[in-house]
Design a protein around this motif. Sequence first.
Motif, PDB file in Angstrom:
ATOM      1  N   PHE A  30       0.829  -1.199   0.000  1.00 35.63           N
ATOM      2  CA  PHE A  30       0.000   0.000   0.000  1.00 35.63           C
ATOM      3  C   PHE A  30       0.870   1.260   0.000  1.00 35.63           C
ATOM      4  CE2 PHE A  30      -2.082   3.386   2.482  1.00 35.63           C
ATOM      5  CZ  PHE A  30      -3.091   3.689   1.587  1.00 35.63           C
ATOM      6  N   TYR A  31       1.895   1.297   0.841  1.00 34.04           N
ATOM      7  CA  TYR A  31       2.725   2.504   0.913  1.00 34.04           C
ATOM      8  C   TYR A  31       3.558   2.700  -0.350  1.00 34.04           C
ATOM      9  CZ  TYR A  31       1.140   3.569   5.543  1.00 34.04           C
ATOM     10  OH  TYR A  31       0.345   3.907   6.606  1.00 34.04           O
ATOM     11  N   ARG A  32       4.000   1.614  -0.975  1.00 39.36           N
ATOM     12  CA  ARG A  32       4.701   1.749  -2.257  1.00 39.36           C
ATOM     13  C   ARG A  32       3.758   2.285  -3.322  1.00 39.36           C
ATOM     14  NH1 ARG A  32       7.709  -3.763  -3.355  1.00 39.36           N
ATOM     15  NH2 ARG A  32       5.839  -4.468  -2.336  1.00 39.36           N
ATOM     16  N   SER A  33       2.530   1.793  -3.313  1.00 38.08           N
ATOM     17  CA  SER A  33       1.531   2.250  -4.275  1.00 38.08           C
ATOM     18  C   SER A  33       1.190   3.713  -4.033  1.00 38.08           C
ATOM     19  CB  SER A  33       0.281   1.380  -4.162  1.00 38.08           C
ATOM     20  OG  SER A  33      -0.726   1.868  -4.988  1.00 38.08           O
ATOM     21  N   ARG A  34       1.016   4.065  -2.781  1.00 38.26           N
ATOM     22  CA  ARG A  34       0.693   5.453  -2.444  1.00 38.26           C
ATOM     23  C   ARG A  34       1.836   6.395  -2.825  1.00 38.26           C
ATOM     24  NH1 ARG A  34      -0.924   7.378   3.505  1.00 38.26           N
ATOM     25  NH2 ARG A  34       1.290   7.730   3.597  1.00 38.26           N
ATOM     26  N   GLU A  35       3.057   5.921  -2.607  1.00 37.41           N
ATOM     27  CA  GLU A  35       4.224   6.714  -2.981  1.00 37.41           C
ATOM     28  C   GLU A  35       4.235   6.965  -4.491  1.00 37.41           C
ATOM     29  OE1 GLU A  35       8.759   5.611  -2.627  1.00 37.41           O
ATOM     30  OE2 GLU A  35       7.784   5.588  -0.655  1.00 37.41           O
ATOM     31  N   ILE A  68      -6.542  -1.150  -5.137  1.00 46.34           N
ATOM     32  CA  ILE A  68      -6.386  -2.591  -4.914  1.00 46.34           C
ATOM     33  C   ILE A  68      -5.594  -2.839  -3.634  1.00 46.34           C
ATOM     34  CG2 ILE A  68      -5.288  -4.708  -5.786  1.00 46.34           C
ATOM     35  CD1 ILE A  68      -5.876  -3.576  -8.655  1.00 46.34           C
ATOM     36  N   THR A  69      -4.485  -2.127  -3.488  1.00 47.45           N
ATOM     37  CA  THR A  69      -3.660  -2.344  -2.294  1.00 47.45           C
ATOM     38  C   THR A  69      -4.370  -1.870  -1.029  1.00 47.45           C
ATOM     39  OG1 THR A  69      -2.452  -0.245  -2.579  1.00 47.45           O
ATOM     40  CG2 THR A  69      -1.483  -2.222  -3.582  1.00 47.45           C
ATOM     41  N   LYS A  70      -5.178  -0.828  -1.152  1.00 44.07           N
ATOM     42  CA  LYS A  70      -5.944  -0.357   0.003  1.00 44.07           C
ATOM     43  C   LYS A  70      -6.973  -1.413   0.431  1.00 44.07           C
ATOM     44  CE  LYS A  70      -7.434   3.839  -0.323  1.00 44.07           C
ATOM     45  NZ  LYS A  70      -8.304   4.992  -0.668  1.00 44.07           N
ATOM     46  N   THR A 177     -13.027  -7.746  -0.994  1.00 41.78           N
ATOM     47  CA  THR A 177     -12.675  -8.631  -2.108  1.00 41.78           C
ATOM     48  C   THR A 177     -13.336  -8.141  -3.383  1.00 41.78           C
ATOM     49  OG1 THR A 177     -12.410 -10.530  -0.638  1.00 41.78           O
ATOM     50  CG2 THR A 177     -12.831 -11.013  -2.963  1.00 41.78           C
ATOM     51  N   LYS A 178     -14.584  -7.785  -3.272  1.00 48.21           N
ATOM     52  CA  LYS A 178     -15.322  -7.277  -4.431  1.00 48.21           C
ATOM     53  C   LYS A 178     -14.658  -6.008  -4.974  1.00 48.21           C
ATOM     54  CE  LYS A 178     -20.028  -6.308  -5.901  1.00 48.21           C
ATOM     55  NZ  LYS A 178     -21.435  -6.254  -5.507  1.00 48.21           N
ATOM     56  N   LEU A 182     -12.888  -5.592  -8.633  1.00 47.43           N
ATOM     57  CA  LEU A 182     -13.415  -4.546  -9.504  1.00 47.43           C
ATOM     58  C   LEU A 182     -12.300  -3.606  -9.959  1.00 47.43           C
ATOM     59  CD1 LEU A 182     -16.087  -3.445 -10.659  1.00 47.43           C
ATOM     60  CD2 LEU A 182     -16.274  -2.032  -8.617  1.00 47.43           C
ATOM     61  N   GLN A 183     -11.464  -3.190  -9.029  1.00 50.38           N
ATOM     62  CA  GLN A 183     -10.360  -2.287  -9.368  1.00 50.38           C
ATOM     63  C   GLN A 183      -9.308  -2.987 -10.233  1.00 50.38           C
ATOM     64  OE1 GLN A 183     -10.558   0.843  -9.033  1.00 50.38           O
ATOM     65  NE2 GLN A 183     -12.225   0.966  -7.566  1.00 50.38           N
ATOM     66  N   ALA A 184      -9.100  -4.282  -9.999  1.00 53.33           N
ATOM     67  CA  ALA A 184      -8.133  -5.028 -10.829  1.00 53.33           C
ATOM     68  C   ALA A 184      -8.636  -5.119 -12.266  1.00 53.33           C
ATOM     69  CB  ALA A 184      -7.921  -6.424 -10.245  1.00 53.33           C
ATOM     70  N   ARG A 185      -9.905  -5.334 -12.421  1.00 55.83           N
ATOM     71  CA  ARG A 185     -10.489  -5.393 -13.760  1.00 55.83           C
ATOM     72  C   ARG A 185     -10.362  -4.029 -14.445  1.00 55.83           C
ATOM     73  NH1 ARG A 185     -13.714  -2.937 -17.264  1.00 55.83           N
ATOM     74  NH2 ARG A 185     -14.509  -4.324 -18.831  1.00 55.83           N
TER      75      ARG A 185
END
Length: 189
Positions: A30-35, A68-70, A177-178, A182-185
């Motif tokens: 999550f923190y890598r993604s946020r960065e 997704i990471t969140k 999960t949903k 959804l975000q991955a799609r």
Amino acid sequence: TRIYDRTLIAVFKENRKVLREMVQQSNDLFYRSRERKYKVMPLLLRLQDNEIDSGHYYVQVVDYMNEITKSLLHVTRPCFDHIDNNHEGTVSYTHLTLPTSDLVDLMKINDEVETIFTRINVMLRNNDFADIDLILELRDELFESIADAIKRQLKRIKNKQSSTKASLLYLTILNETKTMVLQARNLVK
């Protein structure tokens, strides 16, 4: 996918050590993604006028990855907290753990999530998006499974077959999960 899978299995086995590790790993993601999200602006400022469309897609991709990471973090933390809190002191926690019916539903959903993410990973790795319609079908099947699982849980709650804490954890896992799928799609699209 690995963090999600290991988290659910650790909940089933009530393994605090693995859950603590999964929280740490999902936190790091999550923190890598946020960065990455916060580094978008300097990148966008360097874009040429003819690259604006690419910049728009990049902003979306970074945002989807962050969501997704969140969601993954919103699965791992409550799972750890639930198991960790239920094992403190000398109070019996057996009435607070997830019932077998919940675990069976979650294992089925875990398998469906793994199938979807495996296909997404292959598509991204091979840069071949011909199977995107299949991802949509798998997503729809998963969403039906989640809706059915929620309905079964509501019946268990009504019949007092599940504790409030266990039910809240279960519903949180399903909803996050949903969101994750959804975000991955969206990311693949």
